[in-house]
Design an enzyme around this catalytic site. Sequence first.
Site, PDB file in Angstrom:
ATOM      1  N   HIS A   1       4.997   0.266   0.124  1.00 52.92           N
ATOM      2  CA  HIS A   1       5.635  -0.532   1.158  1.00 52.92           C
ATOM      3  C   HIS A   1       4.674  -1.589   1.706  1.00 52.92           C
ATOM      4  O   HIS A   1       3.490  -1.593   1.386  1.00 52.92           O
ATOM      5  CB  HIS A   1       6.148   0.343   2.305  1.00 52.92           C
ATOM      6  CG  HIS A   1       5.078   1.118   3.019  1.00 52.92           C
ATOM      7  ND1 HIS A   1       4.401   2.178   2.440  1.00 52.92           N
ATOM      8  CD2 HIS A   1       4.535   1.002   4.267  1.00 52.92           C
ATOM      9  CE1 HIS A   1       3.527   2.679   3.283  1.00 52.92           C
ATOM     10  NE2 HIS A   1       3.572   1.968   4.406  1.00 52.92           N
TER      11      HIS A   1
ATOM     12  N   HIS B   1       0.599   5.753   1.305  1.00 51.24           N
ATOM     13  CA  HIS B   1      -0.161   6.807   1.987  1.00 51.24           C
ATOM     14  C   HIS B   1      -0.075   8.082   1.152  1.00 51.24           C
ATOM     15  O   HIS B   1       1.015   8.635   0.969  1.00 51.24           O
ATOM     16  CB  HIS B   1       0.381   7.039   3.394  1.00 51.24           C
ATOM     17  CG  HIS B   1       0.329   5.818   4.256  1.00 51.24           C
ATOM     18  ND1 HIS B   1      -0.831   5.368   4.840  1.00 51.24           N
ATOM     19  CD2 HIS B   1       1.300   4.930   4.594  1.00 51.24           C
ATOM     20  CE1 HIS B   1      -0.584   4.265   5.524  1.00 51.24           C
ATOM     21  NE2 HIS B   1       0.700   3.973   5.389  1.00 51.24           N
TER      22      HIS B   1
ATOM     23  N   GLU C   1       2.201   3.538  14.141  1.00 54.09           N
ATOM     24  CA  GLU C   1       2.474   4.400  12.994  1.00 54.09           C
ATOM     25  C   GLU C   1       1.930   5.797  13.279  1.00 54.09           C
ATOM     26  O   GLU C   1       0.834   5.946  13.809  1.00 54.09           O
ATOM     27  CB  GLU C   1       1.798   3.855  11.737  1.00 54.09           C
ATOM     28  CG  GLU C   1       2.212   2.446  11.377  1.00 54.09           C
ATOM     29  CD  GLU C   1       1.426   1.908  10.196  1.00 54.09           C
ATOM     30  OE1 GLU C   1       1.900   0.922   9.594  1.00 54.09           O
ATOM     31  OE2 GLU C   1       0.348   2.455   9.863  1.00 54.09           O
TER      32      GLU C   1
ATOM     33  N   GLU D   1       5.161   8.457   6.907  1.00 55.52           N
ATOM     34  CA  GLU D   1       4.836   7.559   8.025  1.00 55.52           C
ATOM     35  C   GLU D   1       6.075   7.348   8.908  1.00 55.52           C
ATOM     36  O   GLU D   1       7.141   6.954   8.421  1.00 55.52           O
ATOM     37  CB  GLU D   1       4.361   6.221   7.481  1.00 55.52           C
ATOM     38  CG  GLU D   1       4.159   5.130   8.520  1.00 55.52           C
ATOM     39  CD  GLU D   1       3.729   3.804   7.899  1.00 55.52           C
ATOM     40  OE1 GLU D   1       4.018   2.757   8.485  1.00 55.52           O
ATOM     41  OE2 GLU D   1       3.105   3.819   6.810  1.00 55.52           O
TER      42      GLU D   1
ATOM     43  N   HIS E   1       0.837  -1.189   0.000  1.00 55.50           N
ATOM     44  CA  HIS E   1       0.000   0.000   0.000  1.00 55.50           C
ATOM     45  C   HIS E   1       0.873   1.241   0.000  1.00 55.50           C
ATOM     46  O   HIS E   1       2.104   1.152   0.074  1.00 55.50           O
ATOM     47  CB  HIS E   1      -0.913   0.012   1.239  1.00 55.50           C
ATOM     48  CG  HIS E   1      -0.174   0.154   2.534  1.00 55.50           C
ATOM     49  ND1 HIS E   1       0.550  -0.878   3.107  1.00 55.50           N
ATOM     50  CD2 HIS E   1      -0.030   1.214   3.370  1.00 55.50           C
ATOM     51  CE1 HIS E   1       1.096  -0.461   4.231  1.00 55.50           C
ATOM     52  NE2 HIS E   1       0.775   0.808   4.411  1.00 55.50           N
TER      53      HIS E   1
END
Length: 227
Positions: A164, A120, A178, A125, A118
């Site tokens: 990642h 972001h 996270e 992160e 996935h």
Amino acid sequence: MFSEDNTFLLSEWLAHTPKSVLTKNFGLNQTALTKLPTGSLYIFPAELPKSLAEDRATVGGPKVQSPVQYTFHMGSMQPTVHTSSGDARIVDSRNFPAAKNIAAAMLTIKPGGMRELHWHPNASEWQYYMAGKGRMTVFMPVAEARTMNFKANDVGYVPAMAGHYVENTGDTDLVVLEMFKAHQFEDVSLNNWLRHLPPEMVTSHLGIGPSEIESIPSAKMEFLGRS
């Protein structure tokens, strides 16, 4: 003397302010200010605080109490996502209004499980590995990637938009906190994204046939790899 990132210290500020100004400001005479520190105080001995109720009463009680709740018991909340391969507890401005510029997710990944591939779209992160052993590959164009092993007390970092995964490589739960500088937690599942592309495009890019494409999970799975 110790200062981290030019920390604004009350003790240092007053040490650099004339006593005559301090007496005017506080309405105190200079005798009351004789014990002011002459330098910066960062870590130092002090009296233990009183009870929480006494502290609240001292500063003004209910009349000055903020309507905003500044604590959130993340560990005791029900999982936002629950699968046989892992759990995710997500905290952001939607369930913690005080978190206007920060979001967090606490992952518990079971042995043999992994956080799906996935990225972001809205923030980088920061990771803190709380327990277990894990592995992560981070891909950042052009042609840059790194695979790393992690254990408890390690810190990881993933730039925004970098692809990642996080895989449990141990025989106990992998627990990862996270953190994101964003008002909401957002992620894009690679599987979900691929299944919403024209299949001809997926085939031309990846060499995967129509039947194989249909076998890719169409929904965000969050966690995979453990039956």
